[in-house]
Design an enzyme around this catalytic site. Structure first.
Site, PDB file in Angstrom:
ATOM      1  N   CYS A  71      -2.123  16.125 -31.771  1.00  0.00           N
ATOM      2  CA  CYS A  71      -3.517  15.690 -31.547  1.00  0.00           C
ATOM      3  C   CYS A  71      -3.701  14.185 -31.749  1.00  0.00           C
ATOM      4  CB  CYS A  71      -4.454  16.456 -32.456  1.00  0.00           C
ATOM      5  SG  CYS A  71      -4.222  18.221 -32.314  1.00  0.00           S
ATOM      6  N   HIS A 125     -10.685  12.888 -33.690  1.00  0.00           N
ATOM      7  CA  HIS A 125     -10.094  14.071 -33.063  1.00  0.00           C
ATOM      8  C   HIS A 125     -11.046  15.258 -33.247  1.00  0.00           C
ATOM      9  CE1 HIS A 125      -7.672  17.322 -31.874  1.00  0.00           C
ATOM     10  NE2 HIS A 125      -7.335  17.707 -33.094  1.00  0.00           N
ATOM     11  N   ASN A 164     -10.873  22.585 -29.551  1.00  0.00           N
ATOM     12  CA  ASN A 164      -9.834  21.605 -29.890  1.00  0.00           C
ATOM     13  C   ASN A 164      -8.852  21.504 -28.723  1.00  0.00           C
ATOM     14  OD1 ASN A 164      -7.590  20.242 -30.836  1.00  0.00           O
ATOM     15  ND2 ASN A 164      -7.538  21.285 -32.815  1.00  0.00           N
TER      16      ASN A 164
HETATM   17  N1  ACO Z   1     -13.663  35.078 -37.884  1.00  0.00           N
HETATM   18  C1  ACO Z   1     -14.112  35.664 -39.014  1.00  0.00           C
HETATM   19  N2  ACO Z   1     -13.505  35.518 -40.198  1.00  0.00           N
HETATM   20  C2  ACO Z   1     -12.408  34.773 -40.259  1.00  0.00           C
HETATM   21  C3  ACO Z   1     -11.872  34.143 -39.117  1.00  0.00           C
HETATM   22  C4  ACO Z   1     -12.535  34.322 -37.890  1.00  0.00           C
HETATM   23  N3  ACO Z   1     -12.132  33.773 -36.759  1.00  0.00           N
HETATM   24  N4  ACO Z   1     -10.775  33.460 -39.479  1.00  0.00           N
HETATM   25  C5  ACO Z   1     -10.613  33.648 -40.790  1.00  0.00           C
HETATM   26  N5  ACO Z   1     -11.595  34.443 -41.266  1.00  0.00           N
HETATM   27  C6  ACO Z   1     -11.820  34.910 -42.641  1.00  0.00           C
HETATM   28  C7  ACO Z   1     -10.551  34.835 -43.465  1.00  0.00           C
HETATM   29  O1  ACO Z   1      -9.781  35.997 -43.315  1.00  0.00           O
HETATM   30  C8  ACO Z   1     -11.114  34.689 -44.863  1.00  0.00           C
HETATM   31  O2  ACO Z   1     -11.517  35.934 -45.334  1.00  0.00           O
HETATM   32  P1  ACO Z   1     -11.300  36.336 -46.884  1.00  0.00           P
HETATM   33  O3  ACO Z   1     -12.113  35.348 -47.655  1.00  0.00           O
HETATM   34  O4  ACO Z   1     -11.787  37.729 -46.920  1.00  0.00           O
HETATM   35  O5  ACO Z   1      -9.815  36.188 -47.110  1.00  0.00           O
HETATM   36  C9  ACO Z   1     -12.378  33.856 -44.667  1.00  0.00           C
HETATM   37  O6  ACO Z   1     -12.730  34.013 -43.271  1.00  0.00           O
HETATM   38  C10 ACO Z   1     -12.166  32.378 -44.961  1.00  0.00           C
HETATM   39  O7  ACO Z   1     -10.951  31.955 -44.334  1.00  0.00           O
HETATM   40  P2  ACO Z   1     -10.441  30.485 -44.424  1.00  0.00           P
HETATM   41  O8  ACO Z   1      -9.143  30.378 -43.712  1.00  0.00           O
HETATM   42  O9  ACO Z   1     -10.522  30.008 -45.836  1.00  0.00           O
HETATM   43  O10 ACO Z   1     -11.594  29.764 -43.575  1.00  0.00           O
HETATM   44  P3  ACO Z   1     -11.862  28.235 -43.440  1.00  0.00           P
HETATM   45  O11 ACO Z   1     -13.232  27.933 -43.872  1.00  0.00           O
HETATM   46  O12 ACO Z   1     -10.724  27.410 -43.991  1.00  0.00           O
HETATM   47  O13 ACO Z   1     -11.854  28.078 -41.860  1.00  0.00           O
HETATM   48  C11 ACO Z   1     -10.438  27.203 -40.152  1.00  0.00           C
HETATM   49  C12 ACO Z   1     -10.683  28.352 -41.135  1.00  0.00           C
HETATM   50  C13 ACO Z   1     -11.623  27.120 -39.220  1.00  0.00           C
HETATM   51  C14 ACO Z   1      -9.182  27.507 -39.382  1.00  0.00           C
HETATM   52  C15 ACO Z   1     -10.312  25.896 -40.957  1.00  0.00           C
HETATM   53  O14 ACO Z   1      -9.398  26.060 -41.995  1.00  0.00           O
HETATM   54  C16 ACO Z   1      -9.861  24.746 -40.103  1.00  0.00           C
HETATM   55  O15 ACO Z   1     -10.556  24.308 -39.218  1.00  0.00           O
HETATM   56  N6  ACO Z   1      -8.683  24.185 -40.418  1.00  0.00           N
HETATM   57  C17 ACO Z   1      -8.157  23.064 -39.685  1.00  0.00           C
HETATM   58  C18 ACO Z   1      -7.618  23.539 -38.378  1.00  0.00           C
HETATM   59  C19 ACO Z   1      -7.265  22.397 -37.473  1.00  0.00           C
HETATM   60  O16 ACO Z   1      -7.903  21.369 -37.469  1.00  0.00           O
HETATM   61  N7  ACO Z   1      -6.253  22.624 -36.674  1.00  0.00           N
HETATM   62  C20 ACO Z   1      -5.883  21.739 -35.657  1.00  0.00           C
HETATM   63  C21 ACO Z   1      -5.120  20.578 -36.157  1.00  0.00           C
HETATM   64  S1  ACO Z   1      -4.880  19.443 -34.888  1.00  0.00           S
HETATM   65  C22 ACO Z   1      -3.483  19.824 -33.943  1.00  0.00           C
HETATM   66  O17 ACO Z   1      -2.461  19.240 -34.098  1.00  0.00           O
HETATM   67  C23 ACO Z   1      -3.555  20.920 -32.890  1.00  0.00           C
END
Ligand code: ACO
Length: 314
Positions: free
Chosen positions: A115, A239, A269
């Site tokens: 990214c 990004h 993304n």
């Molecule tokens: N829908 C509903 N619930 C979900 C989902 C979903 N899609 N995904 C996860 N959950 C649940 C989890 O199971 C968890 O449940 P639990 O508490 O019972 O265990 C709860 O929601 C919280 O999960 P987290 O993983 O802690 O959620 P978080 O707030 O961290 O959000 C996310 C997850 C959106 C993926 C976030 O961590 C994020 O954006 N991270 C960065 C990702 C990113 O930027 N990636 C690209 C990098 S750039 C590149 O090089 C491509």
């Protein structure tokens, strides 16, 4: 090569974008995944994304638009750099397809810094113009939908397809690039990766934590090297991964959110394409005036990061 060519700067002349026509909304994802529109919007800011096409096809569309808007004859272009993590084939580079279809006379290569790829390409383009080139076409293009496991709610809600392009031209004098920073920490490569032929796998929480940190450190380094402060920045183009990452980074960079560009509600993304898509959106909306200082900040798998401070003068 003339010695003074090393002093030559560059400016962005024009831009172009391409998004596949197929829209996939959060409600569409609710049909196949244990998720909800409410969860996705609250945790990421994404409402819908575009899916489809090929990386070179999207790159050609965005690149052609940028060339047309600059009024450039493709035979005058020295190089096309295609930033992508999703080339159409292992070999050859998708940039070669783009070069051929657009009728570009010069060279072509793909650049993979995930990214951060578009900002890496922008810095490389400035360097090559400093080394003697005159016109460079920079494109970020992705078809992440091809390497996304649509049954994995942890990643399927995030990734999407698209392309953005800019034309970069040599000018007398220092040009637009006031300061930049790029880096990589390969010890974190396991937190976001995809094997050849496999799907993206991600430790979302760890990516989030590190993303905010490297955006702030890299953005501040670029500001410092440019000799400007956060309050001088008219627009930050981060990004487009997650609105909460953008908010956290902007707070720590001391840049108000009103000065940040966000298109991820519509695009998701799109990795290498996300910064040029956001930049084009801001430019088309009249959010940047000549002379404004713009901060581009990318981070991504690797982990990689890259920032650039530009004085906007299209
Ligand atoms: N829908 C509903 N619930 C979900 C989902 C979903 N899609 N995904 C996860 N959950 C649940 C989890 O199971 C968890 O449940 P639990 O508490 O019972 O265990 C709860 O929601 C919280 O999960 P987290 O993983 O802690 O959620 P978080 O707030 O961290 O959000 C996310 C997850 C959106 C993926 C976030 O961590 C994020 O954006 N991270 C960065 C990702 C990113 O930027 N990636 C690209 C990098 S750039 C590149 O090089 C491509």
């Amino acid at each position: 090569m003339a010695e003074d060519s090393l002093m030559r700067g560059a400016v962005i002349r024009s831009w172009g974008t391409a998004l596949p026509p197929k829209v996939v909304t959060n409600h569409d994802l609710e049909q196949t995944l244990d998720t909800s529109d409410e969860w996705i919007v609250e945790r990421t800011g994404i409402r819908e994304r575009r899916v489809g096409g090929t990386t070179s096809g999207l790159a050609i569309e965005a690149g052609r638009q940028a060339l047309d808007r600059a009024g450039w004859d493709p035979s005058t272009v020295d190089l096309v750099i295609l930033a992508t993590t999703t080339p159409d084939q292992q070999v050859p580079a998708s940039a070669s397809t783009v070069q051929n279809e657009l009728g570009i006379a010069g060279g072509a290569f793909d650049l993979n810094a995930a990214c951060s790829g578009f900002v890496y390409a922008l810095i490389a383009g400035h360097g090559l113009i400093g080394a003697g080139m005159s016109r460079v076409l920079l494109i970020g293009a992705e078809t992440l939908s091809r390497i996304t496991d649509w049954d994995d709610r942890g990643t399927a809600i995030l990734f999407a397809d698209g392309a953005g392009a800019v034309t970069l031209e040599a000018v007398d004098g220092p040009g637009q690039l006031l300061g930049w920073d790029l880096g990589s920490d390969g010890s974190a490569r396991h937190i976001l990766d995809a094997d050849i032929g496999g799907y993206l796998e991600m430790d979302g929480r760890e990516v989030f934590r590190r993303a905010v940190r490297v955006m702030v450190e890299s953005g501040n380094t670029a500001l410092e090297r440019a000799g400007v402060s956060a309050s001088d920045i008219s627009l930050v183009v981060p990004h487009q991964a997650n609105i909460r990452i953008i908010e956290s980074a902007c707070t720590r960079l001391d840049i108000p959110m009103e000065r940040a560009v966000s298109v991820l509600d519509r695009t998701g993304n799109t990795s290498s394409a996300s910064i040029p898509l956001a930049l084009a959106d801001a430019a088309d909306a009249g959010r940047i005036s000549p002379g404004d200082l713009v901060l581009l900040v990318g981070f991504g798998a690797g982990m990689t990061w890259a920032s650039a401070v530009l004085r906007w003068q299209p």
